[in-house]
Write a protein that holds these residues in place. Structure first.
Motif, PDB file in Angstrom:
ATOM      1  N   TRP A  15      -5.283  -8.966  -5.983  1.00  0.00           N
ATOM      2  CA  TRP A  15      -5.671  -8.137  -4.839  1.00  0.00           C
ATOM      3  C   TRP A  15      -4.628  -8.222  -3.736  1.00  0.00           C
ATOM      4  CZ3 TRP A  15      -8.871  -4.269  -4.051  1.00  0.00           C
ATOM      5  CH2 TRP A  15      -9.904  -4.058  -4.974  1.00  0.00           C
ATOM      6  N   LEU A  16      -4.087  -9.420  -3.537  1.00  0.00           N
ATOM      7  CA  LEU A  16      -3.056  -9.575  -2.514  1.00  0.00           C
ATOM      8  C   LEU A  16      -1.839  -8.720  -2.861  1.00  0.00           C
ATOM      9  CD1 LEU A  16      -2.301 -11.028   0.092  1.00  0.00           C
ATOM     10  CD2 LEU A  16      -1.279 -12.828  -1.284  1.00  0.00           C
ATOM     11  N   TYR A  17      -1.461  -8.739  -4.142  1.00  0.00           N
ATOM     12  CA  TYR A  17      -0.373  -7.896  -4.616  1.00  0.00           C
ATOM     13  C   TYR A  17      -0.675  -6.433  -4.308  1.00  0.00           C
ATOM     14  CZ  TYR A  17       3.070 -10.397  -7.527  1.00  0.00           C
ATOM     15  OH  TYR A  17       4.108 -11.127  -7.969  1.00  0.00           O
ATOM     16  N   PHE A  18      -1.882  -6.010  -4.683  1.00  0.00           N
ATOM     17  CA  PHE A  18      -2.288  -4.617  -4.513  1.00  0.00           C
ATOM     18  C   PHE A  18      -2.254  -4.218  -3.041  1.00  0.00           C
ATOM     19  CE2 PHE A  18      -5.842  -1.491  -4.123  1.00  0.00           C
ATOM     20  CZ  PHE A  18      -5.284  -0.481  -4.876  1.00  0.00           C
ATOM     21  N   ILE A  19      -2.830  -5.094  -2.199  1.00  0.00           N
ATOM     22  CA  ILE A  19      -2.883  -4.773  -0.772  1.00  0.00           C
ATOM     23  C   ILE A  19      -1.478  -4.765  -0.174  1.00  0.00           C
ATOM     24  CG2 ILE A  19      -3.682  -5.656   1.460  1.00  0.00           C
ATOM     25  CD1 ILE A  19      -6.226  -6.552  -0.090  1.00  0.00           C
ATOM     26  N   SER A  20      -0.632  -5.706  -0.601  1.00  0.00           N
ATOM     27  CA  SER A  20       0.744  -5.716  -0.100  1.00  0.00           C
ATOM     28  C   SER A  20       1.452  -4.420  -0.480  1.00  0.00           C
ATOM     29  CB  SER A  20       1.527  -6.887  -0.677  1.00  0.00           C
ATOM     30  OG  SER A  20       0.867  -8.090  -0.440  1.00  0.00           O
ATOM     31  N   GLY A  21       1.211  -3.980  -1.713  1.00  0.00           N
ATOM     32  CA  GLY A  21       1.813  -2.728  -2.147  1.00  0.00           C
ATOM     33  C   GLY A  21       1.340  -1.567  -1.298  1.00  0.00           C
ATOM     34  N   LEU A  22       0.032  -1.546  -0.995  1.00  0.00           N
ATOM     35  CA  LEU A  22      -0.488  -0.467  -0.153  1.00  0.00           C
ATOM     36  C   LEU A  22       0.034  -0.576   1.273  1.00  0.00           C
ATOM     37  CD1 LEU A  22      -4.171   0.103  -1.254  1.00  0.00           C
ATOM     38  CD2 LEU A  22      -2.121   1.320  -1.918  1.00  0.00           C
ATOM     39  N   LEU A  23       0.249  -1.830   1.742  1.00  0.00           N
ATOM     40  CA  LEU A  23       0.848  -1.986   3.071  1.00  0.00           C
ATOM     41  C   LEU A  23       2.242  -1.373   3.080  1.00  0.00           C
ATOM     42  CD1 LEU A  23      -0.157  -5.635   4.047  1.00  0.00           C
ATOM     43  CD2 LEU A  23      -0.914  -3.542   5.145  1.00  0.00           C
ATOM     44  N   GLY A  24       2.953  -1.531   1.955  1.00  0.00           N
ATOM     45  CA  GLY A  24       4.268  -0.894   1.840  1.00  0.00           C
ATOM     46  C   GLY A  24       4.141   0.614   1.939  1.00  0.00           C
ATOM     47  N   ALA A  25       3.138   1.152   1.214  1.00  0.00           N
ATOM     48  CA  ALA A  25       2.907   2.590   1.276  1.00  0.00           C
ATOM     49  C   ALA A  25       2.551   3.008   2.702  1.00  0.00           C
ATOM     50  CB  ALA A  25       1.786   2.974   0.314  1.00  0.00           C
ATOM     51  N   ALA A  26       1.760   2.165   3.375  1.00  0.00           N
ATOM     52  CA  ALA A  26       1.350   2.475   4.749  1.00  0.00           C
ATOM     53  C   ALA A  26       2.546   2.425   5.696  1.00  0.00           C
ATOM     54  CB  ALA A  26       0.288   1.485   5.211  1.00  0.00           C
ATOM     55  N   MET A  27       3.450   1.480   5.434  1.00  0.00           N
ATOM     56  CA  MET A  27       4.670   1.394   6.238  1.00  0.00           C
ATOM     57  C   MET A  27       5.441   2.704   6.141  1.00  0.00           C
ATOM     58  SD  MET A  27       7.825  -1.208   5.515  1.00  0.00           S
ATOM     59  CE  MET A  27       8.146  -0.635   3.854  1.00  0.00           C
ATOM     60  N   ILE A  28       5.545   3.222   4.915  1.00  0.00           N
ATOM     61  CA  ILE A  28       6.288   4.470   4.712  1.00  0.00           C
ATOM     62  C   ILE A  28       5.539   5.640   5.361  1.00  0.00           C
ATOM     63  CG2 ILE A  28       7.178   6.044   2.971  1.00  0.00           C
ATOM     64  CD1 ILE A  28       7.277   3.470   1.136  1.00  0.00           C
ATOM     65  N   ALA A  29       4.204   5.640   5.201  1.00  0.00           N
ATOM     66  CA  ALA A  29       3.407   6.720   5.789  1.00  0.00           C
ATOM     67  C   ALA A  29       3.553   6.743   7.305  1.00  0.00           C
ATOM     68  CB  ALA A  29       1.941   6.553   5.401  1.00  0.00           C
ATOM     69  N   THR A  30       3.487   5.554   7.949  1.00  0.00           N
ATOM     70  CA  THR A  30       3.619   5.526   9.406  1.00  0.00           C
ATOM     71  C   THR A  30       5.004   5.985   9.821  1.00  0.00           C
ATOM     72  OG1 THR A  30       4.092   3.173   9.193  1.00  0.00           O
ATOM     73  CG2 THR A  30       1.892   3.775   9.940  1.00  0.00           C
ATOM     74  N   SER A  31       6.022   5.648   8.996  1.00  0.00           N
ATOM     75  CA  SER A  31       7.367   6.073   9.370  1.00  0.00           C
ATOM     76  C   SER A  31       7.482   7.595   9.354  1.00  0.00           C
ATOM     77  CB  SER A  31       8.406   5.436   8.451  1.00  0.00           C
ATOM     78  OG  SER A  31       8.363   6.041   7.182  1.00  0.00           O
ATOM     79  N   MET A  32       6.775   8.228   8.400  1.00  0.00           N
ATOM     80  CA  MET A  32       6.804   9.699   8.374  1.00  0.00           C
ATOM     81  C   MET A  32       6.169  10.255   9.647  1.00  0.00           C
ATOM     82  SD  MET A  32       5.353  10.596   4.632  1.00  0.00           S
ATOM     83  CE  MET A  32       5.646   9.620   3.208  1.00  0.00           C
ATOM     84  N   ILE A  33       5.056   9.617  10.056  1.00  0.00           N
ATOM     85  CA  ILE A  33       4.346  10.107  11.238  1.00  0.00           C
ATOM     86  C   ILE A  33       5.204   9.920  12.486  1.00  0.00           C
ATOM     87  CG2 ILE A  33       2.314   9.702  12.687  1.00  0.00           C
ATOM     88  CD1 ILE A  33       0.933   8.911   9.932  1.00  0.00           C
ATOM     89  N   ILE A  34       5.886   8.753  12.552  1.00  0.00           N
ATOM     90  CA  ILE A  34       6.745   8.483  13.706  1.00  0.00           C
ATOM     91  C   ILE A  34       7.861   9.524  13.787  1.00  0.00           C
ATOM     92  CG2 ILE A  34       8.467   6.873  14.614  1.00  0.00           C
ATOM     93  CD1 ILE A  34       6.652   4.632  13.467  1.00  0.00           C
ATOM     94  N   TRP A  35       8.431   9.846  12.635  1.00  0.00           N
ATOM     95  CA  TRP A  35       9.530  10.825  12.613  1.00  0.00           C
ATOM     96  C   TRP A  35       9.071  12.137  13.247  1.00  0.00           C
ATOM     97  CZ3 TRP A  35      10.853  15.646  10.905  1.00  0.00           C
ATOM     98  CH2 TRP A  35      12.215  15.921  10.782  1.00  0.00           C
ATOM     99  N   VAL A  36       7.858  12.555  12.907  1.00  0.00           N
ATOM    100  CA  VAL A  36       7.345  13.815  13.457  1.00  0.00           C
ATOM    101  C   VAL A  36       7.028  13.662  14.943  1.00  0.00           C
ATOM    102  CG1 VAL A  36       5.412  15.418  13.387  1.00  0.00           C
ATOM    103  CG2 VAL A  36       6.480  14.665  11.264  1.00  0.00           C
ATOM    104  N   LYS A  37       6.379  12.537  15.302  1.00  0.00           N
ATOM    105  CA  LYS A  37       5.961  12.329  16.705  1.00  0.00           C
ATOM    106  C   LYS A  37       7.153  12.343  17.656  1.00  0.00           C
ATOM    107  CE  LYS A  37       1.533  11.347  16.586  1.00  0.00           C
ATOM    108  NZ  LYS A  37       0.645  11.960  17.524  1.00  0.00           N
TER     109      LYS A  37
END
Lengths: 545, 106
Positions: free
Chosen positions: A366-388
């Motif tokens: 689960w820690l692996y899975f959540i870390s992976g999703l945190l990575g995805a979230a990091m990328i998602a937030t970066s996309m949002i920041i780029w637009v903002k």
């Protein structure tokens, strides 16, 4: 000078990330799902009967052998997987040789056996968890090598993004404990920092090991120049680097029961039954996880079939003890692997195991899975920041990017839900059913992109989040209606894998719904909201800040 | 520098120049970076003492770190020209050295 350096690194961070953000998000999400490959497999093959009580190893062997003799008499390799905690079912598999008449290539087959009766349980044709996680490096619709090269390039950009990200944050730890809620862009930057810094060791490990796993392809000219050119030499290089140190000894089989002893008195005979008896006697405290025969049908007398026993492979095949038995000049030879010969190959192995996480138990998984999703979230937030950052003077292009961001960040989870839905809804007799499951994933992803482009810019994120919440919330209900696996039935049968999957789907649905509720429309939007599944974790982090 | 001056003569705006510079740097970073890291991996594989397989794997595993450092260098240097020279000259040197090495061993 120093500020100029940081400035150029900031530029590189922005644009290296921008170039591959969507693909990297895709890689992180589908790759993370790979940690639950077996669990997804179980859900996508609802017919499998789970083994909930202890069955004698020899009883399982007998029924497996019966089926294999009927189904796979000409196969070169046979395998039998014993039930384990993660895979509580009996699985047989065999390597079927190519059949020119039917135009079938050499391929693996697998079937599941019903406990006690030993009959084959027919399962639906499905792509399963394996094809889903393989998407994260083969991209499916392109030739494998092209997929490897594209993902390798994207991963290199990820590594550059991570390194430049560390460089541009001079006060990385102070910024880590900063959260300025309700401040628009600043809030998103703070969230981005949390997602990046907290699992930074994981991000670096997964990115670097991902590159290393494909290095034989991305840097194949290096092997050409140093070892030898051409496919044959490359294969030889891989084989040589995989060489293992082995302990060989000539043995007499341990014979626990007397009937076997009589059988063996004339000459040593190897069979799955005798090697199983011997292995159980040698390693009394370990459980058998796999049995196999390699080179079954070799006709000449020089090479004899090899019988293999894996012990304690439940915690990942890489930690299993492998015993292999072979007849050499009428004597039985037992071989035990002592690990790779080459020290650099050992380091490669460690990186591979870290990347795949096969050794992980439930919590670490689960820690692996959540870390992976945190990575995805990091990328998602970066996309949002780029637009903002560019929102004060929105051009058509920036609005389009924002819409497509929604199509990827929320659309991909919707598409994955479509993959699960198609497993339940496509007709069972359909030809190419497994392939169409994957097609539905990409068709829905494309449909999401179309929907996002058409939808008004200020409503697009919210509608996508609600769609995602709905499709995930309905999945357990769909499961209940199309199979006999309702939540209640899973509890009653002790089918924890099925239950866990359904509950996870409800949990994701909850996260999407929460994000949709918290998402305020208009200019002042989304200060506290997260558009990904990991919202809960982030909340925990914010509270501690 | 010469390229930059000729740009002014040809009546290009600063914006064009910046775009040209950035495209050049991207090319140097990706292509030059790949050449640089592949060549250094080859040299590491050939020069490290001991087992051949070990050296090749070590070279391959280090190549990604070298690649990353090269990309950072290309975007951190003052001028595009300096970035190009800094990447491609060592590439040529390594290439020549590689042939020199193989000439001796062969």
């Amino acid at each position: 000078m120093k500020s100029r350096f940081r400035q150029s690194m900031g530029w590189l961070h922005t644009w290296a990330g921008f170039a591959f953000a969507w693909l990297l998000f895709f890689i992180f999400v589908t790759g993370s799902l790979g940690y639950f490959e077996n669990e997804i497999d179980r859900w996508m093959k609802p017919e499998i009967a789970i083994v909930d009580d202890a069955i004698d190893d020899f009883e399982i062997l007998n029924s497996a052998k019966q089926q294999l003799t009927v189904l796979a008499s000409d196969a070169e390799q046979w395998y039998l997987a014993y039930p384990s905690k993660r895979n509580p079912y009996i699985k047989i598999s065999w390597l079927q040789p190519a059949n020119a008449e039917l135009g079938m290539p050499k391929q693996w087959h697998e079937e599941y056996l019903a406990p006690h009766t030993g009959k084959i349980t027919p399962t639906r044709e499905t792509s399963g968890g394996e094809t889903l996680y393989r998407l994260h490096y083969n991209l499916h619709y392109v030739p494998a090598v092209v997929g490897y090269l594209i993902t390798s390039l994207a991963t290199l950009f990820m590594l550059i993004g991570l390194v430049t990200g560390v460089i541009i944050h001079k006060k990385i730890f102070i910024e880590f404990f900063t959260f300025r809620a309700g401040k628009g862009l600043r809030a998103w930057l703070d969230v981005h920092n949390v997602f990046s810094v907290l699992p930074l060791p994981f991000h670096l490990m997964i990115t670097y090991s991902g590159l290393v796993l494909l290095m034989g392809i991305s840097f194949s000219p290096v092997i050409d120049a140093t070892y030898g050119e051409g496919k044959k030499m490359h294969r030889q290089f891989y084989n040589e680097s995989k060489t293992e140190n082995k302990q060989q000894q000539t043995i007499n089989l341990n014979t626990a029961d007397l009937s076997l002893k009589a059988e063996l008195s004339h000459k040593p005979v190897l069979s799955l039954k005798t090697v199983l008896t011997d292995a159980k006697a040698r390693y009394k405290n370990q459980t058998v996880s796999y049995l196999g025969i390699i080179d079954r049908n070799i006709a000449d007398n020089t090479e004899q079939p090899s019988f293999q026993v894996w012990l304690d492979g439940n915690e990942g095949i890489e930690f299993a003890t492998l015993l292999s038995y072979r007849l050499v000049d009428g004597q039985i030879q037992l071989e035990e692997s002592l690990g790779k010969t080459h020290s650099a190959a050992k380091i490669y192995d460690i990186l591979e195991h870290l990347h795949e996480g096969l050794f992980a138990d439930t919590y670490l998984r689960w820690l692996y899975f959540i870390s992976g999703l945190l990575g995805a979230a990091m990328i998602a937030t970066s996309m949002i920041i780029w637009v903002k950052k560019r929102q004060n003077h929105p051009t058509k292009f920036i609005i389009l990017i924002d819409k497509l961001n929604a199509a990827v960040v929320v659309g991909l989870p919707i598409a994955i839900a479509a993959y699960f839905w198609s497993n339940r809804l496509l007709p069972l007799a359909m030809s190419n059913r497994a392939e169409w499951e994957l097609h539905s994933l990409f068709i829905v992803l494309a449909a999401c992109a179309c929907f996002c482009i058409v939808r008004a810019a200020d409503k697009v994120w919210k509608s996508m989040l609600w769609i995602a919440a709905t499709v995930y919330a309905l999945l357990p209900i769909g499961n209940m209606l199309t199979t006999e696996h309702s939540l209640l039935a899973s509890v009653q049968q002790g089918d924890w894998l099925m239950l866990g999957f359904d509950l996870s789907m409800l949990c994701f649905a909850g996260c999407f719904a929460l994000a949709a509720v918290l998402l305020k429309t208009g200019q002042n939007e989304t200060e506290l909201t997260m558009k990904t599944n990991v919202k809960k974790n982030m909340k925990g982090v914010i509270k501690t800040c | 520098m010469i390229i930059q001056y000729s740009f002014y003569f040809m009546n290009f705006t600063k914006k064009h120049l910046a775009a040209f510079n950035i495209s050049c740097r991207v090319l140097i970073a990706l292509v030059g970076g790949y050449l640089f890291s592949a060549l250094s991996a080859v040299l590491i594989a050939q020069l490290l003492p001991g087992d051949e397989i070990n050296s090749i794997i070590t070279g391959l595993m280090l190549s990604f770190i070298i690649y990353t450092v090269i990309v950072l260098f290309v975007f951190a240097t003052k001028t595009t020209l300096r970035a190009g020279v800094g990447v491609f000259i060592p590439c040529i040197v390594m290439y020549v050295f590689y042939h020199y090495l193989n000439g001796i061993t062969a």
